[in-house]
Motif scaffolding. Structure first.
Motif, PDB file in Angstrom:
ATOM      1  N   LEU A 447     -16.104  74.726   4.492  1.00  0.00           N
ATOM      2  CA  LEU A 447     -15.444  73.791   3.573  1.00  0.00           C
ATOM      3  C   LEU A 447     -14.680  72.750   4.373  1.00  0.00           C
ATOM      4  O   LEU A 447     -14.088  73.068   5.407  1.00  0.00           O
ATOM      5  N   THR A 448     -14.692  71.537   3.904  1.00  0.00           N
ATOM      6  CA  THR A 448     -13.851  70.501   4.492  1.00  0.00           C
ATOM      7  C   THR A 448     -12.912  69.976   3.407  1.00  0.00           C
ATOM      8  O   THR A 448     -13.189  70.113   2.208  1.00  0.00           O
ATOM      9  N   GLN A 449     -11.832  69.396   3.871  1.00  0.00           N
ATOM     10  CA  GLN A 449     -10.828  68.941   2.895  1.00  0.00           C
ATOM     11  C   GLN A 449     -10.901  67.429   2.712  1.00  0.00           C
ATOM     12  O   GLN A 449     -11.035  66.680   3.674  1.00  0.00           O
ATOM     13  N   TRP A 460     -10.843  70.920  -1.563  1.00  0.00           N
ATOM     14  CA  TRP A 460     -11.837  71.373  -0.589  1.00  0.00           C
ATOM     15  C   TRP A 460     -13.231  71.175  -1.172  1.00  0.00           C
ATOM     16  O   TRP A 460     -13.435  71.284  -2.379  1.00  0.00           O
ATOM     17  N   GLU A 461     -14.184  70.906  -0.269  1.00  0.00           N
ATOM     18  CA  GLU A 461     -15.547  70.658  -0.729  1.00  0.00           C
ATOM     19  C   GLU A 461     -16.530  71.060   0.353  1.00  0.00           C
ATOM     20  O   GLU A 461     -16.164  71.269   1.513  1.00  0.00           O
ATOM     21  N   ASP A 546     -13.566  81.192  -4.953  1.00  0.00           N
ATOM     22  CA  ASP A 546     -12.855  81.008  -6.216  1.00  0.00           C
ATOM     23  C   ASP A 546     -11.361  80.805  -6.005  1.00  0.00           C
ATOM     24  O   ASP A 546     -10.672  80.266  -6.854  1.00  0.00           O
ATOM     25  N   GLN A 547     -10.854  81.307  -4.876  1.00  0.00           N
ATOM     26  CA  GLN A 547      -9.416  81.211  -4.618  1.00  0.00           C
ATOM     27  C   GLN A 547      -9.038  79.847  -4.027  1.00  0.00           C
ATOM     28  O   GLN A 547      -7.863  79.530  -3.912  1.00  0.00           O
ATOM     29  N   GLU A 548     -10.034  79.092  -3.605  1.00  0.00           N
ATOM     30  CA  GLU A 548      -9.749  77.801  -2.982  1.00  0.00           C
ATOM     31  C   GLU A 548      -9.728  76.691  -4.032  1.00  0.00           C
ATOM     32  O   GLU A 548     -10.342  76.813  -5.085  1.00  0.00           O
ATOM     33  N   ALA A 549      -9.017  75.614  -3.692  1.00  0.00           N
ATOM     34  CA  ALA A 549      -8.950  74.462  -4.601  1.00  0.00           C
ATOM     35  C   ALA A 549     -10.207  73.626  -4.422  1.00  0.00           C
ATOM     36  O   ALA A 549     -10.208  72.590  -3.758  1.00  0.00           O
ATOM     37  N   VAL A 550     -11.289  74.119  -4.990  1.00  0.00           N
ATOM     38  CA  VAL A 550     -12.585  73.442  -4.896  1.00  0.00           C
ATOM     39  C   VAL A 550     -12.841  72.737  -6.222  1.00  0.00           C
ATOM     40  O   VAL A 550     -12.615  73.305  -7.298  1.00  0.00           O
ATOM     41  N   SER A 551     -13.315  71.509  -6.150  1.00  0.00           N
ATOM     42  CA  SER A 551     -13.505  70.738  -7.377  1.00  0.00           C
ATOM     43  C   SER A 551     -14.622  71.325  -8.240  1.00  0.00           C
ATOM     44  O   SER A 551     -15.490  72.060  -7.753  1.00  0.00           O
TER      45      SER A 551
END
Ligand code: SF4
Length: 601
Positions: A447-449, A460-461, A546-551
């Motif tokens: 993932l990159t931010q 993150w994406e 799921d725990q990450e702020a992914v769009s």
């Protein structure tokens, strides 16, 4: 066409008698029909009130909004967090109980606080909750304050903050008493419990209500109520006071917000909370003018909502529901995107504000728009203000006043009341294509931010590129990120295409799966990515995504991998054939290599 906003649409204005009749009818209807939404009652106060009589009930109230993840990881930490939140809540109550000019009864909450502190303390427990339904929402790059097109008109430079400060001395004694009470600690009854304590009567202070209303209003912008409810409950459980939110990490805020869309709202809430705590001791300003001027992300609508709902100030508000109701009530045929017509709606909303129940009147207008006066199928037969509705009675249907002439379309009279409100045709969203790589090493994904500003700021994406990236730079970066030297030999497996809609962009994502099986050090590759692309990077286990702020868009892209895996399993008996097909794809010169993946299209 626009008109002078000083010409406030006299033919469409409410007369005093009309306004009074509508107020009476609306409030009676609202009292009987309002929905039980979590932000319509004091969240923290409800939990505390329940705990005074029944610990089990209090536990249930708090549990109902406590994030599952938090409890799965550490119930002790959750209790500690709640304790600190409640301690800070006491400060809110002290500040909020100060006398304020224009408030209905500033002495009432103060008396309540004193009596409560003298006689009782209550405990607040926390336990595990049900998980809420994660619901996705459309996202946007909109950075417009308040996300509110209707808040574009006049803005006062006047603030009542000097008035607020003038009250400091009056409350000095009360604050000293509160500090002494706090120093005495909890009562014997509360001491018998390990739960955190808070003086009763504090949590339902206007300042706390302002925070609760503020969060709900920001969440509800551009998002349906049903979607917002579980997010609001989790938010308030995690950050029950503005002090908790001010202490939070933006990453954490984005995580809780993830899936709700319009991520800039979360960032502004967080930034504003920090400002309010440092500049105003955690107390949101009390008037709509001061709220709009002082609080980042609070526009005219949200300022009116907080002022009227939390502080009972006679402030109007205008949102999409209110626009629809008012334009029908007064058969306003102008283009609701023009400044003068927007301003006329604010004038009409001001004429309807009830002096004693401003918050309820405002909510009744919004509720009528949500439940009865709906966009395409209004229930006019049961509408409480039908007798006052010009659209229903086809009054002024051919109005040619300056406001109505701002709309140049042809009225569809067969549409009846739904011909209002009228607006200009919306520009279609811009088409955009990006290429997304799900880079996998073992069970982890790269993932990159995103940058801290702009579209989906800070989220993150999966690594992705559009058409405008320099090809050689991208290829070099990928080689270093993956630590494989020559990246040209790597193959990408296409997973298909997914479309994601922003407010102004229709984004097509072409999604690829890249599996790296050897020679990778996850730490090194993440560091390399950070250095080369000038963006933070990390490897995250599949179960941890799921725990990450992914769009939401990136989650859709990742879902393609799950679908592909299911297909692979279903074709288990045909594995040899599939392997053959993969080999064919790998040797197919048309299949993209990792180099070509990042090349300009
Ligand atoms: Fe809306 Fe119909 Fe009521 Fe008029 S009568 S306010 S159009 S629901």
């Amino acid at each position: 066409m626009d008109v002078d906003i000083e010409d406030l649409g006299a033919p469409h204005r409410f007369g005093a008698d009309d306004a009074q009749a509508i107020q009476t009818q609306l409030l009676a209807w609202y009292d009987a029909n309002k929905r039980d939404l979590p932000w319509r009652k004091p969240v923290l106060a409800a939990a505390l009130a329940a705990s005074t009589t029944d610990t089990a009930t209090a536990t249930a109230v708090v549990a109902d909004v406590r994030p599952e993840r938090e409890f799965a990881s550490s119930s002790t930490a959750a209790k500690t967090s709640a304790s600190s939140a409640i301690t800070r809540q006491a400060r809110i109550g002290r500040k909020s109980s100060r006398a304020r000019p224009g408030l209905p009864s500033p002495t009432a909450p103060r008396r309540s606080t004193r009596a409560a502190a003298r006689n009782a303390r209550v405990s607040l427990s926390a336990t595990s909750p049900p998980s809420g339904d994660e619901q996705s929402a459309r996202e946007t790059a909109s950075e417009a304050s308040d996300s509110d097109a209707y808040a574009a008109a006049s803005r006062s430079d006047e603030s009542d903050l000097s008035d607020l400060d003038d009250d400091e001395d009056d409350e000095g004694d009360a604050r000293s008493q509160s500090r002494r009470r706090a120093a005495r600690g909890p009562t014997a009854a509360a001491s018998s419990s390990a739960m955190p304590t808070v003086p009763a009567g504090i949590a339902d202070s206007p300042g706390q209500r302002a925070y609760e209303v503020w969060v709900s209003e920001i969440m509800c912008q551009q998002t349906q109520v049903a979607t917002v409810i579980p997010y609001y409950q989790r938010w308030m459980a995690k950050w029950p006071t503005i002090f908790d939110l001010a202490k939070a990490d933006l990453e954490e805020v984005n995580q809780v917000w993830a899936g709700l869309g319009y991520y800039s709202r979360a960032k502004r809430l967080h930034e504003a909370a920090k400002l309010i705590v440092t500049k105003f001791d955690g107390d949101l300003p009390r008037t709509a003018e001061a709220l709009e001027k002082e609080v980042p992300g609070v526009g005219r609508y949200t300022a009116g909502a907080i002022a009227s709902l939390a502080y009972q100030q006679p402030a109007p508000l205008v949102d999409g529901n209110v626009i629809r109701v008012l334009s029908r009530l007064r058969a306003l045929g102008g283009d609701v995107k023009t400044k003068s017509v927007i301003e006329l709606h604010w004038t009409l909303a001001t004429e309807l504000v009830h002096p004693d129940r401003p918050g309820d009147l405002n909510q009744s207008l919004m509720e009528l728009g949500a439940l009865v006066c709906t966009p395409t199928n209004p229930s006019c037969a049961t509408c409480p203000v039908q007798s006052q509705c010009w659209a229903y009675h086809t009054k002024r249907a051919d109005c040619q006043c300056a406001h109505c002439k701002t709309w140049s379309g042809t009225a569809d009279k067969d549409a009846g009341v739904t011909q209002y409100p009228r607006k200009s045709v919306k520009k279609p969203p811009r088409e955009e294509t990006i290429h997304v790589a799900l880079v996998q090493a073992g069970d982890k994904f790269l993932l990159t931010q995103r940058p801290k500003r702009g579209l989906l700021a800070g989220l993150w994406e999966f690594p992705n590129r559009g058409e405008l990236v320099d090809a050689q730079t991208a290829v070099d970066a990928v080689g270093q990120i993956l630590d494989v030297g020559d990246s040209a030999g790597l193959k990408l497996e296409s997973l298909g295409t997914v479309v994601h809609l922003f407010s102004h962009i229709r984004q097509t994502m072409e999604v690829y799966h890249v599996v790296i099986s050897t020679g990778l050090d996850p730490v090194d590759t993440a560091d390399a990515c950070t250095a080369v692309l000038d963006a933070p990077a990390q490897w995250v286990a599949k179960d941890g995504l799921d725990q990450e702020a992914v769009s939401t868009g990136m989650k859709k892209a990742f879902a393609l991998l799950g679908k592909a895996s299911k297909k692979t399993k279903a074709a288990g008996s045909a594995a040899p054939a599939r392997a053959s097909k993969r080999a064919k794809v790998a040797s197919d010169p048309k299949q993209k290599s990792i180099s070509s993946f990042f090349k300009r299209e």
